[in-house]
Motif scaffolding. Structure first.
Motif, PDB file in Angstrom:
ATOM      1  N   SER A   4     -15.040   3.845 -12.150  1.00 51.24           N
ATOM      2  CA  SER A   4     -14.563   2.458 -12.062  1.00 51.24           C
ATOM      3  C   SER A   4     -15.155   1.563 -13.143  1.00 51.24           C
ATOM      4  CB  SER A   4     -14.883   1.888 -10.677  1.00 51.24           C
ATOM      5  OG  SER A   4     -16.286   1.871 -10.446  1.00 51.24           O
ATOM      6  N   ASP A   5     -16.336   1.884 -13.658  1.00 55.62           N
ATOM      7  CA  ASP A   5     -16.958   1.049 -14.684  1.00 55.62           C
ATOM      8  C   ASP A   5     -16.363   1.280 -16.072  1.00 55.62           C
ATOM      9  OD1 ASP A   5     -18.632  -0.152 -12.881  1.00 55.62           O
ATOM     10  OD2 ASP A   5     -20.301   1.223 -13.234  1.00 55.62           O
ATOM     11  N   LEU A   6     -15.459   2.245 -16.194  1.00 57.26           N
ATOM     12  CA  LEU A   6     -14.920   2.574 -17.508  1.00 57.26           C
ATOM     13  C   LEU A   6     -13.616   1.849 -17.813  1.00 57.26           C
ATOM     14  CD1 LEU A   6     -15.554   6.436 -17.483  1.00 57.26           C
ATOM     15  CD2 LEU A   6     -16.966   4.644 -18.517  1.00 57.26           C
ATOM     16  N   ILE A   7     -12.885   1.430 -16.752  1.00 59.21           N
ATOM     17  CA  ILE A   7     -11.575   0.807 -16.945  1.00 59.21           C
ATOM     18  C   ILE A   7     -11.544  -0.530 -16.217  1.00 59.21           C
ATOM     19  CG2 ILE A   7      -9.090   1.082 -16.621  1.00 59.21           C
ATOM     20  CD1 ILE A   7      -9.454   4.074 -16.692  1.00 59.21           C
ATOM     21  N   GLU A   8     -11.015  -1.533 -16.867  1.00 61.62           N
ATOM     22  CA  GLU A   8     -10.963  -2.884 -16.325  1.00 61.62           C
ATOM     23  C   GLU A   8     -10.124  -2.931 -15.052  1.00 61.62           C
ATOM     24  OE1 GLU A   8     -12.540  -6.461 -16.431  1.00 61.62           O
ATOM     25  OE2 GLU A   8     -12.701  -5.237 -18.252  1.00 61.62           O
ATOM     26  N   GLU A   9     -10.607  -3.715 -14.066  1.00 60.09           N
ATOM     27  CA  GLU A   9      -9.840  -3.900 -12.837  1.00 60.09           C
ATOM     28  C   GLU A   9      -8.572  -4.692 -13.104  1.00 60.09           C
ATOM     29  OE1 GLU A   9     -11.809  -5.678  -9.574  1.00 60.09           O
ATOM     30  OE2 GLU A   9     -13.068  -3.934  -9.130  1.00 60.09           O
ATOM     31  N   PRO A  42      -3.986  -4.990 -11.623  1.00 55.54           N
ATOM     32  CA  PRO A  42      -2.935  -4.482 -10.737  1.00 55.54           C
ATOM     33  C   PRO A  42      -2.589  -3.017 -10.964  1.00 55.54           C
ATOM     34  CG  PRO A  42      -2.034  -5.979 -12.393  1.00 55.54           C
ATOM     35  CD  PRO A  42      -3.516  -6.106 -12.461  1.00 55.54           C
ATOM     36  N   LEU A  43      -2.901  -2.486 -12.143  1.00 55.73           N
ATOM     37  CA  LEU A  43      -2.568  -1.095 -12.442  1.00 55.73           C
ATOM     38  C   LEU A  43      -3.739  -0.148 -12.208  1.00 55.73           C
ATOM     39  CD1 LEU A  43      -0.566  -1.788 -15.714  1.00 55.73           C
ATOM     40  CD2 LEU A  43       0.340  -1.402 -13.410  1.00 55.73           C
ATOM     41  N   THR A  44      -4.833  -0.669 -11.678  1.00 56.62           N
ATOM     42  CA  THR A  44      -5.984   0.162 -11.316  1.00 56.62           C
ATOM     43  C   THR A  44      -6.354  -0.139  -9.862  1.00 56.62           C
ATOM     44  OG1 THR A  44      -7.419  -1.515 -12.331  1.00 56.62           O
ATOM     45  CG2 THR A  44      -6.875   0.407 -13.659  1.00 56.62           C
ATOM     46  N   LYS A  45      -7.119  -1.201  -9.636  1.00 57.28           N
ATOM     47  CA  LYS A  45      -7.482  -1.576  -8.268  1.00 57.28           C
ATOM     48  C   LYS A  45      -6.242  -1.943  -7.451  1.00 57.28           C
ATOM     49  CE  LYS A  45     -10.682  -4.441  -5.601  1.00 57.28           C
ATOM     50  NZ  LYS A  45      -9.679  -4.993  -4.674  1.00 57.28           N
ATOM     51  N   GLY A  46      -5.218  -2.480  -8.121  1.00 59.84           N
ATOM     52  CA  GLY A  46      -3.985  -2.811  -7.412  1.00 59.84           C
ATOM     53  C   GLY A  46      -3.334  -1.585  -6.787  1.00 59.84           C
ATOM     54  N   PHE A  47      -3.309  -0.476  -7.516  1.00 60.24           N
ATOM     55  CA  PHE A  47      -2.780   0.766  -6.959  1.00 60.24           C
ATOM     56  C   PHE A  47      -3.634   1.224  -5.773  1.00 60.24           C
ATOM     57  CE2 PHE A  47      -0.832   2.027 -11.277  1.00 60.24           C
ATOM     58  CZ  PHE A  47       0.406   1.545 -10.901  1.00 60.24           C
ATOM     59  N   TYR A  48      -4.952   1.153  -5.942  1.00 59.66           N
ATOM     60  CA  TYR A  48      -5.873   1.569  -4.879  1.00 59.66           C
ATOM     61  C   TYR A  48      -5.650   0.735  -3.613  1.00 59.66           C
ATOM     62  CZ  TYR A  48     -10.293   1.906  -2.325  1.00 59.66           C
ATOM     63  OH  TYR A  48     -11.244   2.055  -1.346  1.00 59.66           O
ATOM     64  N   ASP A  49      -5.547  -0.571  -3.761  1.00 56.96           N
ATOM     65  CA  ASP A  49      -5.340  -1.458  -2.603  1.00 56.96           C
ATOM     66  C   ASP A  49      -4.017  -1.140  -1.905  1.00 56.96           C
ATOM     67  OD1 ASP A  49      -7.735  -2.716  -3.114  1.00 56.96           O
ATOM     68  OD2 ASP A  49      -6.830  -4.405  -4.185  1.00 56.96           O
ATOM     69  N   ASP A  50      -2.993  -0.844  -2.683  1.00 56.69           N
ATOM     70  CA  ASP A  50      -1.693  -0.506  -2.096  1.00 56.69           C
ATOM     71  C   ASP A  50      -1.778   0.775  -1.274  1.00 56.69           C
ATOM     72  OD1 ASP A  50       1.356  -0.695  -1.965  1.00 56.69           O
ATOM     73  OD2 ASP A  50       1.095   1.254  -2.945  1.00 56.69           O
ATOM     74  N   ARG A  66     -19.753  -2.027 -25.179  1.00 53.40           N
ATOM     75  CA  ARG A  66     -20.004  -1.979 -23.744  1.00 53.40           C
ATOM     76  C   ARG A  66     -18.780  -2.436 -22.937  1.00 53.40           C
ATOM     77  NH1 ARG A  66     -25.306  -1.429 -22.199  1.00 53.40           N
ATOM     78  NH2 ARG A  66     -26.868  -1.501 -23.874  1.00 53.40           N
ATOM     79  N   ALA A  67     -17.720  -2.800 -23.639  1.00 55.12           N
ATOM     80  CA  ALA A  67     -16.509  -3.262 -22.965  1.00 55.12           C
ATOM     81  C   ALA A  67     -15.804  -2.098 -22.268  1.00 55.12           C
ATOM     82  CB  ALA A  67     -15.579  -3.920 -23.979  1.00 55.12           C
ATOM     83  N   ARG A  68     -14.918  -2.435 -21.324  1.00 55.39           N
ATOM     84  CA  ARG A  68     -14.143  -1.427 -20.608  1.00 55.39           C
ATOM     85  C   ARG A  68     -12.770  -1.252 -21.262  1.00 55.39           C
ATOM     86  NH1 ARG A  68     -14.847  -3.308 -14.262  1.00 55.39           N
ATOM     87  NH2 ARG A  68     -17.141  -3.176 -14.140  1.00 55.39           N
ATOM     88  N   ALA A  69     -12.179  -0.101 -21.027  1.00 52.91           N
ATOM     89  CA  ALA A  69     -10.793   0.092 -21.448  1.00 52.91           C
ATOM     90  C   ALA A  69      -9.905  -0.818 -20.609  1.00 52.91           C
ATOM     91  CB  ALA A  69     -10.389   1.549 -21.260  1.00 52.91           C
ATOM     92  N   GLU A  70      -8.771  -1.213 -21.185  1.00 52.89           N
ATOM     93  CA  GLU A  70      -7.870  -2.134 -20.498  1.00 52.89           C
ATOM     94  C   GLU A  70      -6.436  -1.611 -20.565  1.00 52.89           C
ATOM     95  OE1 GLU A  70      -6.512  -6.855 -20.701  1.00 52.89           O
ATOM     96  OE2 GLU A  70      -7.918  -6.022 -22.170  1.00 52.89           O
ATOM     97  N   ILE A  71      -5.754  -1.559 -19.426  1.00 53.96           N
ATOM     98  CA  ILE A  71      -4.359  -1.132 -19.381  1.00 53.96           C
ATOM     99  C   ILE A  71      -3.506  -2.359 -19.697  1.00 53.96           C
ATOM    100  CG2 ILE A  71      -2.612   0.090 -18.059  1.00 53.96           C
ATOM    101  CD1 ILE A  71      -5.329   1.558 -18.343  1.00 53.96           C
ATOM    102  N   ILE A  72      -2.785  -2.329 -20.819  1.00 51.69           N
ATOM    103  CA  ILE A  72      -2.073  -3.536 -21.250  1.00 51.69           C
ATOM    104  C   ILE A  72      -0.552  -3.423 -21.130  1.00 51.69           C
ATOM    105  CG2 ILE A  72      -3.939  -4.190 -22.804  1.00 51.69           C
ATOM    106  CD1 ILE A  72      -2.211  -3.238 -25.137  1.00 51.69           C
ATOM    107  N   ALA A  73      -0.017  -2.263 -20.770  1.00 53.43           N
ATOM    108  CA  ALA A  73       1.437  -2.129 -20.634  1.00 53.43           C
ATOM    109  C   ALA A  73       1.766  -1.029 -19.634  1.00 53.43           C
ATOM    110  CB  ALA A  73       2.088  -1.826 -21.982  1.00 53.43           C
ATOM    111  N   TYR A  74       2.874  -1.224 -18.917  1.00 51.71           N
ATOM    112  CA  TYR A  74       3.275  -0.263 -17.881  1.00 51.71           C
ATOM    113  C   TYR A  74       4.790  -0.330 -17.647  1.00 51.71           C
ATOM    114  CZ  TYR A  74       4.553   1.060 -13.107  1.00 51.71           C
ATOM    115  OH  TYR A  74       5.199   1.573 -12.015  1.00 51.71           O
ATOM    116  N   ASP A  75       5.385   0.806 -17.391  1.00 49.46           N
ATOM    117  CA  ASP A  75       6.744   0.876 -16.864  1.00 49.46           C
ATOM    118  C   ASP A  75       6.892   2.214 -16.159  1.00 49.46           C
ATOM    119  OD1 ASP A  75       9.294  -0.123 -16.327  1.00 49.46           O
ATOM    120  OD2 ASP A  75      10.182   0.944 -18.023  1.00 49.46           O
TER     121      ASP A  75
END
Length: 335
Positions: free
Chosen positions: A203-208, A210-218, A316-325
């Motif tokens: 979890s510390d490697l990728i930014e929270e 809707p496409l990370t924690k959002g999937f988990y919450d769903d 030290r920054a996290r990866a970020e998911i910036i696009a999805y379809d």
């Protein structure tokens, strides 16, 4: 007297003839001013990529207007293959038609013999809807095919790409370790975050979001809903190992990574009264599943395509998911 003078002279001449002359050596100045060789011609030029994008997107509207699903599939590959199939079948061969804005191209310098590929960024328009689409294209033989289409998240910005002096993007190998997460590992790590959420070891490697924690919450919410109805709800994310992962370097030393995940959701009756009961079929799955009854299980699979921004390895920054379809590409039930 004359003989005495001639003999030493003859000896000195013989010695001079047998002495080797030193080989000529280049001067240090000449060695340092030798021109560097020009880079090898790329497997795909900028002009060739521009023409390929124009022709492909121009033909896309014609094919959609004709409802020719077979031709559309011929022009698709990798993750786009199941997505195009679902798009045409779910619309009864009346897919949405798009118009396109000006293209921005990302063309890596590739060596001869490597399968040519490039990315195109363009505004995709349908009625009043405007979205930034990012697509990748690969060439097999004489034909270009689209392998990935994803949509830029609201508020996200594409980074500046590292380019050489001729305007070609710097490509990254799938196992490149100069960025915080190697491109081939990003998909599996994203899948883990989506399933395990904030408590997962990645979890510390990728930014929270809707496409990370959002999937988990769903997933957690759906588990509770279906458990109350007597069903076990299982949703698994996985990297699509048979599809390529492609990446280019960003100007800050990080990477822009294109990749595909699958999500498989299974509904299994866990108590006797749930067997044979009916559950609503998701709207996007009705083209492939008509019976709402579940006897043994129901399985629904989605194909999802992403674009991620990965920082340099020293950051030290996290990866970020910036696009999805993505969408549902298969649905089935076991009786």
């Amino acid at each position: 007297m004359r003989r005495a003078l001639i003999l030493p002279l003859a000896i000195s001449l013989v010695a001079a003839c047998t002495t080797k002359t030193p080989a000529p050596r280049p001067s240090p100045v000449a060695a340092t001013t030798k021109p560097s060789p020009s880079p090898a011609p790329p497997a795909l030029t900028l002009d060739e990529a521009a023409r390929a994008a124009d022709v492909f997107l121009g033909a896309d509207d014609v094919i959609r207007s004709m409802g020719d699903g077979r031709m559309a599939l011929d022009r698709a590959r990798d993750g786009q293959d199941p997505l195009v199939l679902a798009e045409y079948r779910s619309s009864e061969n009346r897919p949405i038609r798009y118009s396109w804005g000006p293209r921005r191209l990302i063309v890596p310098r590739l060596q001869k013999g490597v399968t040519p590929w490039f990315a195109a960024v363009a505004e995709r328009r349908h009625g009043k809807v405007r979205q930034t689409a990012i697509m990748t294209f690969m060439k097999e033989g004489e034909f270009w095919q689209r392998g990935l289409t994803t949509l830029l998240n609201s508020g996200a910005v594409l980074p500046e790409i590292a380019e050489d002096a001729e305007g070609y993007a710097v490509s990254l190998d799938a196992r490149d370790q100069s960025i915080a997460i190697s491109p081939n590992l990003l998909g599996p790590l994203h899948a883990t975050v989506a399933e395990e959420g904030p408590d997962g070891f990645t979890s510390d490697l990728i930014e929270e979001g809707p496409l990370t924690k959002g999937f988990y919450d769903d997933i957690r919410a759906q588990e509770s809903v279906y458990l109350s109805r007597g069903f076990d709800y299982i949703s698994i994310f996985a990297a699509a190992a048979s599809y390529p992962v492609q990446a280019v370097r960003t100007a800050d030393g990080g990477g822009l990574v294109f990749y595909t995940l699958t999500r498989t959701t299974t509904y299994i009756p866990e108590v006797l009264f749930a067997e044979g009961s009916s559950l609503p079929i998701p709207d996007d799955a009705k083209w492939d599943l008509t019976n709402p009854m579940i006897v043994k299980d129901r399985r629904i699979q989605e194909t999802q395509q992403f674009l991620a921004l990965v920082p340099p390895r020293t950051s030290r920054a996290r990866a970020e998911i910036i696009a999805y379809d993505g969408r549902i590409t298969q649905a089935s039930a076991t009786e």
